[in-house]
Design a protein around this motif. Structure first.
Motif, mmCIF file in Angstrom:
data_model
loop_
_atom_site.group_PDB
_atom_site.id
_atom_site.type_symbol
_atom_site.label_atom_id
_atom_site.label_comp_id
_atom_site.label_asym_id
_atom_site.label_seq_id
_atom_site.Cartn_x
_atom_site.Cartn_y
_atom_site.Cartn_z
ATOM 1 N N VAL A 1 -7.978 -7.113 16.612
ATOM 2 C CA VAL A 1 -8.133 -5.818 15.939
ATOM 3 C C VAL A 1 -6.764 -5.233 15.602
ATOM 4 C CG1 VAL A 1 -8.939 -3.471 16.241
ATOM 5 C CG2 VAL A 1 -10.361 -5.349 17.010
ATOM 6 N N ALA A 2 -5.859 -5.293 16.591
ATOM 7 C CA ALA A 2 -4.531 -4.718 16.364
ATOM 8 C C ALA A 2 -3.819 -5.433 15.223
ATOM 9 C CB ALA A 2 -3.701 -4.801 17.641
ATOM 10 N N ALA A 3 -3.980 -6.756 15.163
ATOM 11 C CA ALA A 3 -3.311 -7.519 14.103
ATOM 12 C C ALA A 3 -3.826 -7.100 12.732
ATOM 13 C CB ALA A 3 -3.520 -9.020 14.318
ATOM 14 N N ALA A 4 -5.151 -6.935 12.629
ATOM 15 C CA ALA A 4 -5.721 -6.525 11.347
ATOM 16 C C ALA A 4 -5.198 -5.140 10.952
ATOM 17 C CB ALA A 4 -7.246 -6.520 11.422
ATOM 18 N N LEU A 5 -5.200 -4.224 11.927
ATOM 19 C CA LEU A 5 -4.701 -2.874 11.628
ATOM 20 C C LEU A 5 -3.230 -2.908 11.265
ATOM 21 C CD1 LEU A 5 -6.453 -0.782 14.418
ATOM 22 C CD2 LEU A 5 -6.876 -0.699 11.969
ATOM 23 N N ALA A 6 -2.487 -3.760 11.982
ATOM 24 C CA ALA A 6 -1.047 -3.843 11.724
ATOM 25 C C ALA A 6 -0.784 -4.347 10.314
ATOM 26 C CB ALA A 6 -0.382 -4.754 12.746
ATOM 27 N N LEU A 7 -1.633 -5.241 9.834
ATOM 28 C CA LEU A 7 -1.458 -5.752 8.475
ATOM 29 C C LEU A 7 -1.573 -4.610 7.475
ATOM 30 C CD1 LEU A 7 -1.113 -8.203 6.607
ATOM 31 C CD2 LEU A 7 -3.597 -8.401 6.559
ATOM 32 N N VAL A 8 -2.647 -3.831 7.616
ATOM 33 C CA VAL A 8 -2.869 -2.726 6.669
ATOM 34 C C VAL A 8 -1.771 -1.671 6.799
ATOM 35 C CG1 VAL A 8 -4.432 -0.891 6.013
ATOM 36 C CG2 VAL A 8 -5.348 -3.106 6.680
ATOM 37 N N ALA A 9 -1.524 -1.261 8.071
ATOM 38 C CA ALA A 9 -0.508 -0.218 8.278
ATOM 39 C C ALA A 9 0.861 -0.713 7.841
ATOM 40 C CB ALA A 9 -0.479 0.188 9.748
ATOM 41 N N GLY A 10 1.137 -1.978 8.168
ATOM 42 C CA GLY A 10 2.438 -2.542 7.822
ATOM 43 C C GLY A 10 2.667 -2.551 6.328
ATOM 44 N N LEU A 11 1.664 -3.009 5.579
ATOM 45 C CA LEU A 11 1.812 -3.061 4.130
ATOM 46 C C LEU A 11 2.007 -1.658 3.561
ATOM 47 C CD1 LEU A 11 -0.781 -5.784 3.137
ATOM 48 C CD2 LEU A 11 1.692 -5.923 2.978
ATOM 49 N N ALA A 12 1.154 -0.718 4.013
ATOM 50 C CA ALA A 12 1.263 0.645 3.493
ATOM 51 C C ALA A 12 2.617 1.238 3.843
ATOM 52 C CB ALA A 12 0.137 1.505 4.053
ATOM 53 N N ALA A 13 3.040 1.034 5.111
ATOM 54 C CA ALA A 13 4.305 1.616 5.546
ATOM 55 C C ALA A 13 5.478 0.997 4.807
ATOM 56 C CB ALA A 13 4.475 1.440 7.048
ATOM 57 N N LEU A 14 5.391 -0.311 4.525
ATOM 58 C CA LEU A 14 6.478 -0.960 3.791
ATOM 59 C C LEU A 14 6.686 -0.278 2.439
ATOM 60 C CD1 LEU A 14 6.157 -4.794 4.421
ATOM 61 C CD2 LEU A 14 8.075 -3.336 4.970
ATOM 62 N N VAL A 15 5.587 0.059 1.803
ATOM 63 C CA VAL A 15 5.697 0.675 0.483
ATOM 64 C C VAL A 15 6.228 2.098 0.581
ATOM 65 C CG1 VAL A 15 4.429 1.474 -1.530
ATOM 66 C CG2 VAL A 15 3.868 -0.710 -0.505
ATOM 67 N N THR A 16 5.609 2.901 1.450
ATOM 68 C CA THR A 16 5.946 4.324 1.438
ATOM 69 C C THR A 16 7.123 4.694 2.323
ATOM 70 O OG1 THR A 16 4.074 4.466 2.910
ATOM 71 C CG2 THR A 16 3.793 5.429 0.755
ATOM 72 N N TRP A 17 7.239 4.068 3.485
ATOM 73 C CA TRP A 17 8.266 4.541 4.405
ATOM 74 C C TRP A 17 9.507 3.666 4.418
ATOM 75 C CZ3 TRP A 17 9.594 2.827 9.603
ATOM 76 C CH2 TRP A 17 10.450 3.720 10.263
ATOM 77 N N VAL A 18 9.309 2.346 4.485
ATOM 78 C CA VAL A 18 10.453 1.462 4.661
ATOM 79 C C VAL A 18 11.255 1.266 3.367
ATOM 80 C CG1 VAL A 18 11.185 -0.826 5.365
ATOM 81 C CG2 VAL A 18 9.242 0.252 6.483
ATOM 82 N N SER A 19 10.531 1.106 2.249
ATOM 83 C CA SER A 19 11.254 0.727 1.029
ATOM 84 C C SER A 19 12.309 1.744 0.592
ATOM 85 C CB SER A 19 10.284 0.389 -0.102
ATOM 86 O OG SER A 19 9.413 1.443 -0.360
ATOM 87 N N PRO A 20 12.042 3.063 0.723
ATOM 88 C CA PRO A 20 13.127 3.980 0.325
ATOM 89 C C PRO A 20 14.410 3.746 1.118
ATOM 90 C CG PRO A 20 11.095 5.199 0.544
ATOM 91 C CD PRO A 20 10.831 3.825 1.068
#
Lengths: 378, 226, 337
Positions: C229-248
């Motif tokens: 479950v954590a891995a699945a959530l991490a995939l979604v959160a990770g992708l979203a965070a990469l776009v909005t938080w990490v990329s800037p």
């Protein structure tokens, strides 16, 4: 993990020796494969290099060009237009340009005649491109007669020849002074061919273009990005076209690969039968086949790509030039700047290795599932 | 050691060319014995051998090897059992051409991923034991008939199997070489190996080292002979 | 239609691969219907042989999906100059309605293919092909998805018209931007997404490490489920965070939020290790979770926990690496100061 590595090593070892044992057949396949990669790679490298060149050249081009359109055709424009455009907010500079085409009957070529921003020759002198020099056999100091619009001959003296390095853009160029230009083409003072506009902020170019159209309804603004895009489109389209044409060759190659993979010689069948009998499992034989495919693909890919690199960047693209350059009697003789994009290599990989792998997967599997007791039954 | 219970093997089942190669054979092979399967060609010897040696699955019946039933094992596990338990010697040696003798002997161990130095030493040892120490680097196709047969035996022994299976091993050997072969069989039996040979060669069948000779005809056993 | 070599390569490749997979799924159907392990008949043997072909093909499909994911983004990037307003792949993909769905489908298919291979590996560990039915059922689900991806991708490329004015990532991924998905992503506050990234990746990594060390018995089951479950959530959160938080932080520009520019040379190709570790960790973690029901199968009782432990350790390592890379990029960025 260690076992896994050792197993791979053993299998690769055996694969290589097995390939070497059937040199003729494998070399033939390798040659065809490499040829296909070579053709595709040449096209891709050439198009990419041209794109690279055109981008480099266009980098210094003005952000915006303004032309006058009369009855749907490009016409000369008056000085007042230059002032109007210069007055638009966001424009950091506007300059009227003079340029045109001159058809030269002796060499049956079209030259581009241009007045540069600052012509460094005197009146009566001209600077010619390397292609022109070749076509007319002209050298610095020679006389260069041009037929003027009124039928008389205007003789200019060649001051210098533009160095060959910039031939891609300057091969057919004649640079003259403003007075000589106007005499040659009978262009009245105070009229220009178009206006070169520099805009400070790249994002403003579209807005400025819009303003130009509003202020000067019969004007046609052309942005630099449109030019870049057009070049890109043409190059992409042409190289795409060649790729489609090569699709026939690709298909033939795939059929050859499939045929070779399925047509196991009696000797090969015997070998695999022995392997199965002495304890190799289907997945072991499959692994061997996969490695076989990988070795052949890598070798063909390397040979094809290196060959294409040499062909395009060292050999002047001898085989593909006519297709991608289009019609012109003046072919610039130029050396392309070697530039290869990893993306291209990936595309190449897709266009060649994927079809090869797909074609051979079923024959490889068939070979791997030979009965272990087949050796006993012969 | 190896037990077959009412084993049948049918090829091309349901088709017009259906062939019953093995028809209801029950056989028990004791450990550390030499068993010979006697019979003309077409009697089903080869098919029976391939069933005993876990090379093929029976159409019906049960096979137990070393206490473990292998009848419905999928190929992957069957091969694993075969690798560790059986070594095969074929009619013509059947070595891979173009490859050295030494490498030929090492081939069965490749998929097991054993470190190379250990494997090399073992293979060399086996070949020397069989008087082929001078032929290590020769290509397999340059070996004489007797040498090829001995190389095949070395190959069969490389994974230290408990059972050796030989299919007409002396078919292409002269009398002298056949007797030499049977001497090797005796040596292997003394080392504790179980040996099953399919042969119609009288020198093989009548050799004193043979514990049991079983006749086969039309896919069935026809009685014992000692 | 744009006759670009990259486009041709993708279309041809997708077509070939989906044809192969559909054929395999058909095989899977045959296998499901006529599988009978206890029979030694020729039909059964042929079916067992077929399974080798199917697993080889799905292995190739997985490799293809991974590589073509990047090729797809790269082609979109290369085509960007043809669209007014597009400055990178983000704009090209937004040029018509199919671009982003294809990307999402590609990601989903990669994950599914990876999971299938995990299940396949477990199946080979049991001597009676215990997971044949679930395996081929999953294949029957995967094949139409890959086919759909190929079809939608074709529609995307065929409908591309160079003069269409589209948006660049700056406006796509900002509030009030033209794309619902992009604006939705951007509307999520950046900092909480960063927290979510660390939380989920941490949970997955922790569960993985724990499962790796103490994976036996009941605790093992609970940990494996948690990991999945954590891995699945991490995939979604990770992708979203990469776009909005990490990329800037990577671009050192607060308004530049783009998932694709990370893959460019000018940012050190950091996108590859970031996406690679995230995707890899997700597949390993979810694989371990998916295998939980298999623990009950008698022939796999010993083998599956061992496989799950290995997957768990891999997931922990990959998520750890992912978190480390993200932290490095964020802390070393001039924006952080």
């Amino acid at each position: 993990m260690r076992t896994w590595l050792e197993r791979q090593r053993y299998v690769v070892d055996f694969t290589l020796s097995s390939l070497a044992r059937r040199k003729g057949k494998n070399l033939a396949l390798l040659a065809v494969y490499a040829l296909v990669v070579f053709s595709l790679a040449s096209v891709l490298f050439f198009a990419h290099a041209l794109r690279h060149e055109s981008r480099a050249v266009l980098r210094d081009a003005p952000e915006l060009l303004v032309q006058r359109v009369v009855a749907g055709r490009h016409d000369l424009l008056p000085q007042a237009w230059v002032a109007t455009v210069a007055g638009i907010r966001g424009v950091s500079g506007a300059r009227g340009r003079l340029w045109g085409y001159y058809f030269d009957p002796p060499s049956r070529a079209n030259y581009t005649v241009m007045v540069p921003e600052r012509f460094w020759g005197a009146k009566g002198q001209l600077v010619i491109g390397a292609g022109v020099a070749r076509a007319r056999g002209a050298a610095p100091g020679d006389q260069f007669p041009l037929k003027a619009a009124d039928g008389t001959y205007l003789t200019l003296v060649v001051r210098e020849v533009i160095p060959a390095e910039s031939e891609l853009v300057s091969a057919d160029l004649l640079l003259v002074g403003e007075e000589d230009f106007r005499t040659l083409f009978d262009v009245a003072p105070g009229t220009f061919t178009d206006v070169a506009v520099s805009v400070r902020n790249a994002k403003e170019v579209q807005t400025v273009a819009g303003k130009v159209t509003r202020l000067l309804p019969s004007a046609r603004p052309i942005t630099r990005s449109e030019i870049v895009r057009t070049y890109d489109s043409i190059l992409d389209w042409r190289s795409g076209l060649v790729v489609v044409v090569l699709a026939g060759a690709l298909l033939a190659f795939v059929i050859v690969a499939w045929d070779k993979a399925s047509g196991l010689s009696a000797e090969e069948k015997r070998e695999i039968g022995i392997l199965k009998a002495i304890g190799w499992e289907t997945s072991d034989v499959l692994l061997m086949k996969v490695w076989e495919g990988a070795v052949v693909s890598l070798a063909a890919f390397a040979v094809g790509v290196l060959g294409a690199y040499a062909h395009v960047f060292l050999g002047d693209v001898a085989l593909l030039a006519p297709v991608l350059r289009g019609w012109s009697t003046l072919y610039p003789a130029f050396r392309l700047v070697p530039s290869v994009d990893p993306y291209q290599v990936a595309t190449l990989f897709f266009l060649t290795v994927v079809p090869y792998t797909v074609a051979t997967v079923v024959p490889c599997w068939r070979a791997a599932t030979i009965d272990p007791d087949s050796v006993m039954r012969t | 050691m190896i037990e077959l219970r009412n084993v049948r093997k049918v090829f091309n089942e349901g088709r017009p060319d259906e062939l019953t190669a093995v028809d209801g054979v029950s056989l028990a092979i004791a450990p550390r014995t030499v068993t010979v399967l006697r019979g003309p060609s077409g009697s089903g010897k080869t098919s029976l051998l391939s069933l005993i040696g876990a090379m093929a699955r029976p159409t019906s019946g049960r096979i137990v090897v070393d206490g473990r039933e292998i009848t419905s094992l999928p190929e992957r596990f069957l091969t694993d059992v075969r690798r560790r338990t059986f070594g095969f010697v074929f009619q013509q040696g059947n070595l891979v051409r173009g490859v050295t003798t030494l490498e030929n002997v090492m081939l069965p161990a490749y998929p097991l991923g054993e470190p190379r130095p250990a494997l090399l030493a073992r293979a060399r040892g086996l070949l020397e034991m069989l008087d082929l120490g001078h032929r290590l680097r020769s290509r397999a196709e340059w070996l004489s008939g007797g040498e090829a047969q001995r190389a095949a035996i070395a190959r069969a022994l490389v994974n230290a199997p408990k059972v050796i299976i030989a299919d007409e091993p002396t078919a292409h050997l002269d009398t002298k070489l056949t007797r030499e072969f049977m001497e090797i069989v005796a040596r292997l039996k003394a080392e504790g190996k179980t040996i099953v040979i399919a042969s119609h060669d009288p020198i093989v069948c009548d050799d004193p080292v043979v514990d049991r000779a079983v006749g086969m005809r039309d896919g069935r056993l026809d009685g014992d002979g000692a | 239609m744009i006759l670009h070599p990259g486009v041709l390569a993708l279309l041809a490749g997708s077509l070939l691969v989906s044809a192969l997979l559909v054929a395999s799924a058909w095989n899977g159907l045959v296998i499901l219907r006529r599988w009978d392990l206890s029979s030694g008949s020729a039909v059964q043997l042929a079916l067992e042989r077929r399974t080798y072909l199917v697993s080889t093909i799905v292995g190739y499909v997985l490799a293809f999906e991974l590589v073509s994911l990047f090729l797809y983004v790269y082609t979109a990037d290369a085509l960007a100059p043809m669209f007014t307003g597009a400055m990178c792949a983000a704009g090209t993909l937004a040029a018509n309605g199919w671009g982003y769905p294809v990307l999402v489908l590609r990601l989903a298919n990669f994950v599914l293919a990876g999971l299938w291979l995990v299940v396949n590996r477990a199946d080979t560990l049991g001597h009676d092909y215990p997971l044949v039915r679930p395996k081929y059922a999953l294949l029957l689900a995967l094949a139409p998805l890959v086919l759909a991806e190929a079809v939608l991708q074709a529609r995307f490329f065929l409908a591309l018209e160079p003069e269409v004015i589209t948006s660049c990532c700056g406006s796509l991924f900002s509030r009030g931007g033209p794309s619902a998905v992009g604006a939705g992503l951007a509307a999520l506050p950046a900092a909480p997404l960063g927290v979510a990234l660390y939380a989920t990746a941490g949970a997955a990594g922790g569960a993985g490490a724990a499962l790796g060390r103490w994976g036996r018995g009941g605790a093992g089951v609970a940990l494996a489920v948690l990991l999945g479950v954590a891995a699945a959530l991490a995939l979604v959160a990770g992708l979203a965070a990469l776009v909005t938080w990490v990329s800037p932080y990577v671009y050192e520009l607060p308004t530049h939020r783009c998932p694709f520019c990370l893959l460019q040379a000018e940012y050190g190709w950091i996108g590859y290790p970031l996406y690679g570790t995230l995707l890899g960790g997700a597949v390993c973690g979810m694989g371990a979770g998916v295998l939980v029901p298999a623990r009950r199968v008698p022939s796999l009782a010993a083998a599956v926990p061992a496989l799950q432990r290995r997957l768990a350790i891999a997931a922990a390592a990959l998520f750890g690496l992912f978190a480390a890379l993200v932290s490095w990029k964020v802390l070393a960025s001039h924006l952080a100061a």
